[in-house]
Design a protein around this motif. Structure first.
Motif, PDB file in Angstrom:
ATOM      1  N   VAL A   1       0.846  -1.193   0.000  1.00  0.00           N
ATOM      2  CA  VAL A   1       0.000   0.000   0.000  1.00  0.00           C
ATOM      3  C   VAL A   1       0.882   1.242   0.000  1.00  0.00           C
ATOM      4  CG1 VAL A   1      -2.029  -1.013   1.100  1.00  0.00           C
ATOM      5  CG2 VAL A   1      -0.194  -0.141   2.528  1.00  0.00           C
ATOM      6  N   SER A   2       0.439   2.261  -0.708  1.00  0.00           N
ATOM      7  CA  SER A   2       1.109   3.567  -0.718  1.00  0.00           C
ATOM      8  C   SER A   2       0.057   4.651  -0.822  1.00  0.00           C
ATOM      9  CB  SER A   2       2.061   3.704  -1.918  1.00  0.00           C
ATOM     10  OG  SER A   2       3.169   2.859  -1.807  1.00  0.00           O
ATOM     11  N   HIS A   3       0.437   5.859  -0.417  1.00  0.00           N
ATOM     12  CA  HIS A   3      -0.471   6.990  -0.588  1.00  0.00           C
ATOM     13  C   HIS A   3       0.139   7.999  -1.562  1.00  0.00           C
ATOM     14  CE1 HIS A   3       2.247   8.969   2.166  1.00  0.00           C
ATOM     15  NE2 HIS A   3       1.932   8.134   3.148  1.00  0.00           N
ATOM     16  N   ASP A   4      -0.581   9.092  -1.772  1.00  0.00           N
ATOM     17  CA  ASP A   4      -0.256  10.006  -2.854  1.00  0.00           C
ATOM     18  C   ASP A   4       0.928  10.921  -2.567  1.00  0.00           C
ATOM     19  OD1 ASP A   4      -1.961  11.049  -0.934  1.00  0.00           O
ATOM     20  OD2 ASP A   4      -3.123  12.259  -2.304  1.00  0.00           O
ATOM     21  N   ILE A   5       1.560  10.806  -1.410  1.00  0.00           N
ATOM     22  CA  ILE A   5       2.839  11.474  -1.203  1.00  0.00           C
ATOM     23  C   ILE A   5       3.981  10.578  -1.697  1.00  0.00           C
ATOM     24  CG2 ILE A   5       4.500  12.111   0.610  1.00  0.00           C
ATOM     25  CD1 ILE A   5       2.297  13.446   2.102  1.00  0.00           C
ATOM     26  N   THR A   6       3.733   9.263  -1.719  1.00  0.00           N
ATOM     27  CA  THR A   6       4.834   8.331  -1.958  1.00  0.00           C
ATOM     28  C   THR A   6       4.748   7.533  -3.250  1.00  0.00           C
ATOM     29  OG1 THR A   6       3.690   6.665  -0.599  1.00  0.00           O
ATOM     30  CG2 THR A   6       5.293   8.071   0.508  1.00  0.00           C
ATOM     31  N   TYR A   7       3.540   7.262  -3.758  1.00  0.00           N
ATOM     32  CA  TYR A   7       3.476   6.284  -4.843  1.00  0.00           C
ATOM     33  C   TYR A   7       4.086   6.769  -6.151  1.00  0.00           C
ATOM     34  CZ  TYR A   7      -1.132   8.301  -6.386  1.00  0.00           C
ATOM     35  OH  TYR A   7      -2.159   9.112  -6.813  1.00  0.00           O
ATOM     36  N   VAL A   8       4.083   8.064  -6.419  1.00  0.00           N
ATOM     37  CA  VAL A   8       4.677   8.538  -7.673  1.00  0.00           C
ATOM     38  C   VAL A   8       6.172   8.211  -7.709  1.00  0.00           C
ATOM     39  CG1 VAL A   8       5.169  10.527  -9.142  1.00  0.00           C
ATOM     40  CG2 VAL A   8       2.966  10.366  -7.970  1.00  0.00           C
ATOM     41  N   GLY A   9       6.883   8.552  -6.632  1.00  0.00           N
ATOM     42  CA  GLY A   9       8.311   8.287  -6.591  1.00  0.00           C
ATOM     43  C   GLY A   9       8.635   6.807  -6.666  1.00  0.00           C
ATOM     44  N   ILE A  10       7.827   5.981  -5.999  1.00  0.00           N
ATOM     45  CA  ILE A  10       8.059   4.540  -6.015  1.00  0.00           C
ATOM     46  C   ILE A  10       7.889   3.986  -7.421  1.00  0.00           C
ATOM     47  CG2 ILE A  10       7.097   2.329  -5.235  1.00  0.00           C
ATOM     48  CD1 ILE A  10       6.332   3.882  -2.611  1.00  0.00           C
ATOM     49  N   ILE A  11       6.809   4.371  -8.076  1.00  0.00           N
ATOM     50  CA  ILE A  11       6.556   3.869  -9.427  1.00  0.00           C
ATOM     51  C   ILE A  11       7.620   4.380 -10.394  1.00  0.00           C
ATOM     52  CG2 ILE A  11       4.926   3.968 -11.362  1.00  0.00           C
ATOM     53  CD1 ILE A  11       2.685   4.012  -9.169  1.00  0.00           C
ATOM     54  N   GLN A  12       8.042   5.626 -10.218  1.00  0.00           N
ATOM     55  CA  GLN A  12       9.098   6.170 -11.063  1.00  0.00           C
ATOM     56  C   GLN A  12      10.408   5.390 -10.888  1.00  0.00           C
ATOM     57  OE1 GLN A  12       7.943   7.906 -13.496  1.00  0.00           O
ATOM     58  NE2 GLN A  12       8.663   9.998 -13.117  1.00  0.00           N
ATOM     59  N   GLN A  13      10.738   5.042  -9.642  1.00  0.00           N
ATOM     60  CA  GLN A  13      11.944   4.250  -9.401  1.00  0.00           C
ATOM     61  C   GLN A  13      11.831   2.874 -10.047  1.00  0.00           C
ATOM     62  OE1 GLN A  13      13.297   4.294  -5.163  1.00  0.00           O
ATOM     63  NE2 GLN A  13      11.789   5.926  -4.970  1.00  0.00           N
ATOM     64  N   ALA A  14      10.693   2.204  -9.827  1.00  0.00           N
ATOM     65  CA  ALA A  14      10.521   0.853 -10.357  1.00  0.00           C
ATOM     66  C   ALA A  14      10.476   0.866 -11.885  1.00  0.00           C
ATOM     67  CB  ALA A  14       9.249   0.235  -9.790  1.00  0.00           C
TER      68      ALA A  14
ATOM     69  N   HIS B   1      -3.390  11.853   1.466  1.00  0.00           N
ATOM     70  CA  HIS B   1      -2.463  12.827   2.038  1.00  0.00           C
ATOM     71  C   HIS B   1      -2.499  14.158   1.282  1.00  0.00           C
ATOM     72  CE1 HIS B   1      -1.016   9.649   4.552  1.00  0.00           C
ATOM     73  NE2 HIS B   1      -0.006  10.363   5.008  1.00  0.00           N
ATOM     74  N   ASN B   2      -2.446  14.097  -0.037  1.00  0.00           N
ATOM     75  CA  ASN B   2      -2.509  15.321  -0.842  1.00  0.00           C
ATOM     76  C   ASN B   2      -3.906  15.543  -1.409  1.00  0.00           C
ATOM     77  OD1 ASN B   2       0.052  16.314  -0.494  1.00  0.00           O
ATOM     78  ND2 ASN B   2       0.906  15.328  -2.291  1.00  0.00           N
ATOM     79  N   SER B   3      -4.915  15.052  -0.710  1.00  0.00           N
ATOM     80  CA  SER B   3      -6.269  15.158  -1.234  1.00  0.00           C
ATOM     81  C   SER B   3      -6.874  16.535  -1.058  1.00  0.00           C
ATOM     82  CB  SER B   3      -7.171  14.100  -0.584  1.00  0.00           C
ATOM     83  OG  SER B   3      -7.003  14.063   0.811  1.00  0.00           O
ATOM     84  N   LEU B   4      -6.236  17.409  -0.259  1.00  0.00           N
ATOM     85  CA  LEU B   4      -6.749  18.767  -0.125  1.00  0.00           C
ATOM     86  C   LEU B   4      -6.569  19.571  -1.404  1.00  0.00           C
ATOM     87  CD1 LEU B   4      -6.190  19.764   3.490  1.00  0.00           C
ATOM     88  CD2 LEU B   4      -7.366  21.290   2.022  1.00  0.00           C
ATOM     89  N   CYS B   5      -5.490  19.282  -2.113  1.00  0.00           N
ATOM     90  CA  CYS B   5      -5.205  19.966  -3.379  1.00  0.00           C
ATOM     91  C   CYS B   5      -5.210  21.482  -3.215  1.00  0.00           C
ATOM     92  CB  CYS B   5      -6.211  19.550  -4.459  1.00  0.00           C
ATOM     93  SG  CYS B   5      -6.235  17.790  -4.779  1.00  0.00           S
TER      94      CYS B   5
ATOM     95  N   THR C   1       5.166  20.885   1.953  1.00  0.00           N
ATOM     96  CA  THR C   1       6.182  20.243   1.105  1.00  0.00           C
ATOM     97  C   THR C   1       5.636  19.005   0.421  1.00  0.00           C
ATOM     98  OG1 THR C   1       7.030  18.842   2.887  1.00  0.00           O
ATOM     99  CG2 THR C   1       7.994  21.027   2.673  1.00  0.00           C
ATOM    100  N   SER C   2       4.557  18.440   0.971  1.00  0.00           N
ATOM    101  CA  SER C   2       4.015  17.200   0.415  1.00  0.00           C
ATOM    102  C   SER C   2       3.665  17.335  -1.056  1.00  0.00           C
ATOM    103  CB  SER C   2       2.772  16.775   1.201  1.00  0.00           C
ATOM    104  OG  SER C   2       3.073  16.599   2.563  1.00  0.00           O
ATOM    105  N   SER C   3       3.259  18.521  -1.461  1.00  0.00           N
ATOM    106  CA  SER C   3       2.849  18.717  -2.844  1.00  0.00           C
ATOM    107  C   SER C   3       3.995  18.558  -3.830  1.00  0.00           C
ATOM    108  CB  SER C   3       2.235  20.107  -3.018  1.00  0.00           C
ATOM    109  OG  SER C   3       1.045  20.221  -2.270  1.00  0.00           O
TER     110      SER C   3
END
Length: 745
Positions: free
Chosen positions: A57-70, A88-92, A555-557
């Motif tokens: 499981v990942s949330h929207d602060i972390t999954y972009v970087g993980i997928i980019q690495q993989a 996490h970044n759902s406030l937008c 910074t999360s954004s």
């Protein structure tokens, strides 16, 4: 209430015992932890584990970087169920389109690689994992430190993003077999005592001494039967704050009821340690003696019973003021003025997230407040149910209406109040929160800029009691109320009508949608023959958190943009760090371009032939901290240092395994010092480590170095790099995990 025993113990006949029916060596194989870990270990060596997880499981602060690495390392599809939640970044609210750009990327990635996509405000990460992914006897890996589902019979681990990238590439999570600590529960909680009270008391008892650091907690004992499943989950998620590695609980009919309620009874598994199970240490918790607790800034372990706090509020709050003023000279901290009219008054209450927003917490808060009022003064009460199914059931049973009638505000599922992206109090505000952490900045203030707010952790029941008294801090045991039990009914249809379920349906033809803030990782260099690092930050705080290494909140954004995010590194703790690190990186860029920078040559002249050494010596920045890495699993605490040219951390010990792993996966040397070694150096001083590449290659753990002070003095220093696995050695030599995979592909 809680007793620690720093000695081994058997669980024989269901009770802790000094002697057992088998040897300790045989007894350790009888724990639940042993059976689950070995079932997932592919190494063939029970002492050196190579774990493959069942789900992630990942949330929207972390999954972009993980997928980019993989993706950069050759991943073609997700090999196991992988849920991408947007909590996490759902406030937008920060950075224009970039938060929603990440969500659009996440959906396209779920379609392309076969993932599960949970849209914004549907569920917080750990709620979804409990509801839909936990299974008895399985293991889940999450890119969030509070990945804990032990009360459901699932051993779960929170790690930095690179460890998830490894699993996506069908590699393993490698650890030595951990110590296992028995947590033996007896008694039953009194009315008004909630899971956060038990959890805070446990954190207080264990954190400072490191009693369970990197251990597995195994919860057993007759006290478990007295706890509803939400209560167990609420304690379990907070075990992260003890710095343990993971957790597992005995399961029973209550656990089975959770799986039945969530329409997947086949996922239940009865779990118990075998008779004669042996544990390295044990903790006794008498639930009947637990009191309502309050954790004062700036850590969940800075805790008192609420009654102790109220009796000594002037001294305790004055100590918090002094601590805050020392940390943040620009802030004018004043919390003692909360003491008035015979009580201590808070400005805000928040019940939210994976710890607070649970069904039972909110229904009991409604029982306490029903027919009352939160008052029309400064105090506010905000409640965030942990998922849409929970929110729907609260609406159906009338709890939502009861709370709204009192003046409470019901908000959507969102993790923001837990990391500083929602409900930021006013300057010098005091917020009571049933969330997981109260580190500096976790409430969203910026004390380094003169803003300050304090968060105290409390259970939802005492927050509701406080709200009923208009903000006067009150233990829930001190008020009269009737708690009404409600069976929970989970409606999966609300997920089926909104979530994307793509596991096993990868579609390579789908194009990833890349917003302008989503960038690739910059190129990382392999480790050179020699290493010279300049100290860019020297931190002598007892513990340095990941929130200080890379702040949360706004910074999360920017966590999909490595270069832009790196600008925030240590910004709230050591603002000069970024400039210092960049200056070092510029010199290294010149060296890599074939030049011999004058400054670098002059420094190396102090330890040899500078003109010759400059060709074989990598120059980077370094952070010294006594004990870095407590807190979140976020890989950015390490990756931002590397993006800025960081090549080493020097410390006495790492606060958590996950932060050390993050450093290694980003090619940052994890140097440690012997306890008692003086480190009286300052930013600008340099550390020269000759032959570092050969030392890592050969597994040399004691590495002589030399410190070159800014005044030209040269001193010896012994560094250590302990316990690297063969893969970790290769990752460091290659420069980072992505280089490691690219080299092999």
């Amino acid at each position: 209430m809680i007793t620690l025993h720093n000695n081994g113990v058997f669980l024989a006949g269901g009770v802790p015992a000094a002697a057992g029916p088998v040897s300790p060596e045989e007894g350790r194989k009888r724990t639940m932890a042993w059976s689950i870990l070995q079932a997932h270990n592919i190494s063939g060596d029970p002492e050196h584990l190579q774990i493959r997880f069942d789900a992630m499981v990942s949330h929207d602060i972390t999954y972009v970087g993980i997928i980019q690495q993989a993706r950069a390392s050759g991943m073609k599809e997700f090999p196991i169920p992988y849920a991408l939640t947007n909590c996490h970044n759902s406030l937008c609210a920060v950075g224009g389109t970039i938060n929603e750009d990440d969500h659009v990327f996440g959906l396209s990635a779920a379609k392309k690689y076969g993932g599960i996509y949970v849209p914004a405000n549907q569920s917080v990460i750990h709620s979804y994992a409990r509801e839909q992914m936990a299974k008895g006897g399985t293991m889940i890996l999450g890119s969030d430190s509070h990945t804990r589902y032990g009360a459901l019979g699932t051993m779960a681990v929170g790690e930095g993003g690179p460890e998830l990238a490894k699993q996506l590439l069908k590699n393993t999570w490698d650890i030595n077999y951990p110590k296992v600590v028995l947590v033996y529960l007896t008694g039953a909680p009194r009315r008004g005592v909630g899971p956060h009270d038990v959890a805070i008391a446990l954190v207080k008892a264990t954190f400072a001494s490191g009693f369970v650091n990197n251990c597995v907690l195994e919860f057993c004992g007759p006290g478990i039967a007295a706890l509803p499943i939400d209560y167990r989950n609420g304690i379990d998620v907070m075990t992260t704050e003890t710095t343990c590695l993971s957790s597992i609980w005995e399961t029973d009919g209550v656990t089975e009821g959770f799986y039945r309620a969530h329409q997947r009874p086949e996922d239940y598994r009865e779990l118990h340690p075998a008779d004669g199970a042996y544990y390295d240490k044990y903790i006794e918790i008498d639930l009947s003696k637990v009191e309502p607790m309050i954790a004062l800034p700036f850590h969940p372990s800075n805790a008192w019973t609420i009654h102790e706090f109220l009796e000594n509020a002037a001294d305790i709050l004055a100590a918090v003021e002094a601590d805050a003023q020392k940390r943040y000279p620009k802030a004018h901290v004043k919390l003692t003025d909360k003491i008035r009219d015979g009580g201590v008054w808070a400005d805000q209450g928040v019940i939210a997230g994976c710890a607070g927003g649970l069904f039972d917490n909110i229904t009991e808060a409604a029982d306490i407040l029903r027919g009352g009022s939160t008052g029309n003064g400064a105090f506010t009460l905000d409640i965030y149910p942990t998922s849409v199914p929970v929110s729907l059931e609260l609406t159906k049973i009338g709890a939502t209406a009861d709370l709204l009638e009192t003046g409470a505000v019901i908000k959507p599922s969102f993790c923001g109040p837990c990391f500083g992206a929602g409900d930021v109090p006013a300057n010098n505000g005091l917020s009571l929160r049933h969330t997981t952490r109260n580190f500096p900045n976790r409430e969203g203030s910026k004390p380094a800029e003169g803003q300050f707010a304090g968060v105290c952790l409390m259970d939802a029941r005492s927050i509701a009691a406080t709200a009923a008294n208009g903000g006067r801090i009150t233990a829930a045991t001190d008020i009269d109320y009737t708690s009404v039990h409600h069976d929970y009914h989970f409606d999966k249809g609300v997920y089926d009508r909104r979530l994307y379920y793509g596991f096993g349906k990868a579609d390579p033809s789908v194009e990833l949608v890349m917003g302008p803030n989503i960038t690739d990782w910059p190129k990382m260099q392999p480790l050179a023959e020699n290493l010279l690092v300049e100290l860019a930050a020297v931190l002598h705080d007892p513990v340095t958190t990941t929130d200080e290494l890379i702040p949360s909140g706004e910074t999360s954004s920017y966590r999909s943009n490595p270069l832009r995010l790196a600008e925030f590194t240590l910004s709230r703790r050591e603002p000069a760090y970024v400039g210092r690190a960049k200056a070092v990186a510029e010199i290294e860029a010149e060296r890599l371009g074939g030049d011999a920078p004058e400054k670098l040559t002059a420094i190396l002249d102090k330890v040899g032939d500078g003109s010759a050494l400059v060709k074989t010596t990598q120059f980077g920045s370094c952070v010294f901290a006594n004990k870095p890495g407590d807190g979140s699993a976020r890989e950015q605490a390490a990756s931002c240092q590397k993006v800025l040219g960081g090549f080493a951390n020097i410390c006495y010990e790492f606060a958590t395994k996950r932060y050390r792993s993050n450093c290694i996966n980003w090619g940052i040397l994890p140097f440690t010092l012997d306890a008692g070694t003086s480190f009286d150096y300052a930013p600008g001083d340099c550390v020269f480590v000759p032959g570092i590449r050969q030392a890592i290659e050969n597994g040399i753990e004691d590495i002589p170095a030399r410190v070159i002070r800014t005044d030209g003095a040269v001193e010896g220093l012994m560094l250590h790099v302990k316990g690297l696995t063969d893969d970790e050695k290769e990752i460091i030599l290659d420069g980072c995990l992505m280089n490691y995979y690219a080299k092999r592909n």
